[in-house]
Design a protein around this motif. Structure first.
Motif, short mmCIF file in Angstrom:
data_model
loop_
_atom_site.label_atom_id
_atom_site.label_comp_id
_atom_site.label_asym_id
_atom_site.label_seq_id
_atom_site.Cartn_x
_atom_site.Cartn_y
_atom_site.Cartn_z
N HIS A 168 0.80 -1.25 0.08
CA HIS A 168 -0.20 -0.18 0.47
C HIS A 168 0.80 1.46 0.02
O HIS A 168 0.69 1.93 0.79
N TYR A 225 0.81 2.52 12.63
CA TYR A 225 0.04 1.84 11.75
C TYR A 225 -0.49 0.53 12.72
O TYR A 225 -1.13 0.46 13.87
N TYR A 274 -1.76 -2.43 13.30
CA TYR A 274 -1.41 -3.58 13.66
C TYR A 274 -1.11 -2.77 15.04
O TYR A 274 -1.93 -4.10 15.94
N ARG A 293 -7.54 -1.55 -8.36
CA ARG A 293 -8.07 -2.28 -7.12
C ARG A 293 -9.28 -2.07 -6.29
O ARG A 293 -9.87 -0.40 -6.86
N MET A 322 -7.80 -11.54 -2.95
CA MET A 322 -7.74 -11.76 -1.53
C MET A 322 -9.16 -11.50 -1.16
O MET A 322 -9.31 -11.52 -0.54
N ARG A 367 -14.70 -7.21 6.92
CA ARG A 367 -14.36 -5.57 7.44
C ARG A 367 -15.04 -5.07 8.55
O ARG A 367 -16.44 -5.77 8.58
N ASP A 382 -10.80 -4.71 11.46
CA ASP A 382 -11.31 -5.61 10.13
C ASP A 382 -11.16 -7.22 10.78
O ASP A 382 -9.91 -7.49 11.65
O1 HDL Z 1 -7.29 -5.47 1.58
C1 HDL Z 1 -5.70 -5.51 1.74
O2 HDL Z 1 -4.94 -5.58 1.32
C2 HDL Z 1 -5.11 -5.66 3.21
O3 HDL Z 1 -3.85 -5.86 3.59
C3 HDL Z 1 -5.36 -3.98 4.16
O4 HDL Z 1 -5.02 -3.17 3.68
C4 HDL Z 1 -5.09 -4.30 5.81
O5 HDL Z 1 -5.86 -3.23 6.19
C5 HDL Z 1 -4.03 -5.08 5.67
O6 HDL Z 1 -3.37 -3.46 5.75
N1 HDL Z 1 -3.22 -5.90 5.62
O7 HDL Z 1 -2.20 -5.21 5.95
#
Ligand code: HDL
Ligand code: ZN
Length: 436
Positions: free
Chosen positions: A29, A62, A64, A187, A279, A284, A295
């Motif tokens: 991302h 972040y 996480y 996406r 994926m 969500r 999520d």
């Molecule tokens: O949908 C996604 O691509 C996931 O990876 C989400 O972005 C998720 O929140 C994330 O950051 N995973 O590492």
């Protein structure tokens, strides 16, 4: 010198090859600087809507780590709305206190931050974060991208370009300068997750797409995807799908998202000559108050994957699944379909114990015909730890398998190892996205 290796030298050769082979990371991302950055830096002031995240405050906030901080200070001590009202720095200070002062940073994401700081040669902030904040503010983001890619040994990464996100589209409308370090990925989650919302958004952008898929919806929907994939030069299209994701045949009477997938998305991918990445398993907003951290994972139905791969032999599919319970059947599915390429230990699976278990299973069932990892990083600096943590595990699994081979009398040479490692870290991906 490419002589067959004695078993005693195999592990050293494997770790050398795995550390030295530059990765092409197929799912992140991260953004190029053309998308702006909310981090004040040597090249200029913060751009509040910027999409390129980096630096100590973005690392600490972040999602996480935010989720983990709320385990140390639950909402009855730190109400969600109180936390979200804090400044980015105050949020970061709170996370630092929770996970690095009051508790020991043994979790994967917390340790990852320390791995990154160490790899960059930065002092651990035992006396507070101000010194690190000064250091990051002195960096030029473009130079820093080069630095992170060099330290992580990555020579290309893909972005996640969510076309239904207004902030993302605004950046494209303002003009994006191509950056050879990044490839775009179109996406399109709402198309499969919330067709009426996707149709309304496409209408708002001038595409005649009806909620019920009537009239010229199919051709207009394809035109939308071809226009944006062309504009982005997208290397593949992608969507994150819920554990409930189902696919029967995409025919009349099926849910509109399923029909849109079969009649609009997959024909567009064939016209573009690009794969589609599914994926699967992200539910969500299990806890909406946590935002991106809210999520949840859930076991999905592998039959959706096998139905799709069987029904669309002219399409290619990247697939990663979020539930540990789906991993074995996903490997078996990949044995049935050559148009299926499984990738990564995604999100809640990106922990050493699970990366090892899953990678070992994949080698045993698929040989070298899969993509073991992607960073999924949201913050640029994380590319360092995501790969510093994964490479030794991949090497350990491979070494054990080669040692078994040597035991059968099969010659394993340095060139064999280098070829296989290149397949796993870059060539399986490049070969799969290559236009047919
Ligand atoms: O949908 C996604 O691509 C996931 O990876 C989400 O972005 C998720 O929140 C994330 O950051 N995973 O590492
Ligand atoms: Zn992701």
């Amino acid at each position: 010198m490419n002589e067959p290796l004695p078993v005693s030298r195999v592990a050293d050769e494997v770790i050398r090859a795995v550390l030295q082979t530059p990765v092409i990371d197929m799912h992140t991302h991260i953004y190029s600087t053309s998308f702006g950055t909310p981090v004040a830096n040597a090249a200029g002031p913060a751009d509040p809507g910027g999409l390129l995240l980096w630096g100590i405050d973005e690392m600490l906030t972040y999602h996480y780590l935010v989720a983990e901080a709320f385990r140390v200070r639950p909402a009855d001590e730190m109400p969600y709305e109180t936390f979200w009202r804090l400044s980015k720095q105050d949020q970061a200070d709170h996370v630092w206190r929770c996970l690095f002062v009051e508790r020991t940073p043994v979790s994967e994401a917390a340790k990852g931050l320390l791995t990154t700081l160490q790899a960059l040669g930065l002092e651990l902030p035992v006396s507070g974060l101000s010194g690190l904040r000064r250091w990051f503010a002195e960096q030029d983001p473009d130079d820093y991208i080069d630095r992170v890619m060099e330290v992580a040994n990555i020579d290309k990464m893909t972005m996640t370009n969510a076309v239904f996100d207004d902030a993302e589209r605004a950046r494209w409308d303002a003009g994006i300068t191509p950056d050879s370090r990044f490839d775009a990925v179109l996406r399109i989650d709402p198309v499969l997750r919330d067709w009426p919302a996707a149709a309304a958004a496409m209408r708002g952008m001038g595409y005649g797409v009806a909620d019920d898929l009537s009239g010229g919806s199919v051709s207009e929907g394809r035109r939308f995807l071809l226009d944006w994939a062309g504009r982005m030069k997208a290397v593949y299209l992608a969507a994150s799908l819920p554990p409930s994701f189902a696919f029967t045949d995409g025919g009349p009477g099926r849910p509109l998202g399923e029909q849109a997938f079969a009649r609009i998305v997959l024909p567009a991918c064939r016209d573009l000559g690009v794969p589609f990445a599914m994926m699967i398993g992200a539910r969500r907003a299990a806890n909406p108050a946590l935002g991106d951290a809210g999520d949840m994972t859930g076991r999905a139905d592998i039959e959706a994957v096998t139905n799709i791969c069987a029904a669309f032999p002219g399409n290619r599919f990247f697939v990663t699944m979020l539930s540990r319970e789906n991993q074995h059947e996903l490997c078996v599915a990949a044995r049935k379909f050559g148009n299926l390429m499984i990738f990564g230990c995604w999100w809640f699976l990106n922990n050493p114990s699970l990366v090892e278990e899953i990678t070992r299973m994949r080698v045993e069932l698929l040989g070298t015909t899969f993509i073991p990892q992607h960073a999924d990083a949201r913050v640029l600096d994380q590319m360092i730890y995501k790969w510093r943590h994964s490479r030794p595990i991949i090497a350990r699994v491979l070494a054990a398998k080669y040692e078994d081979l040597v035991g059968t009398g099969w010659p394993v040479t340095p060139k064999t190892i280098e070829r296989d490692v290149r397949l796993l870290l870059r060539d399986n991906y490049l070969n799969f996205i290559a236009p047919r």
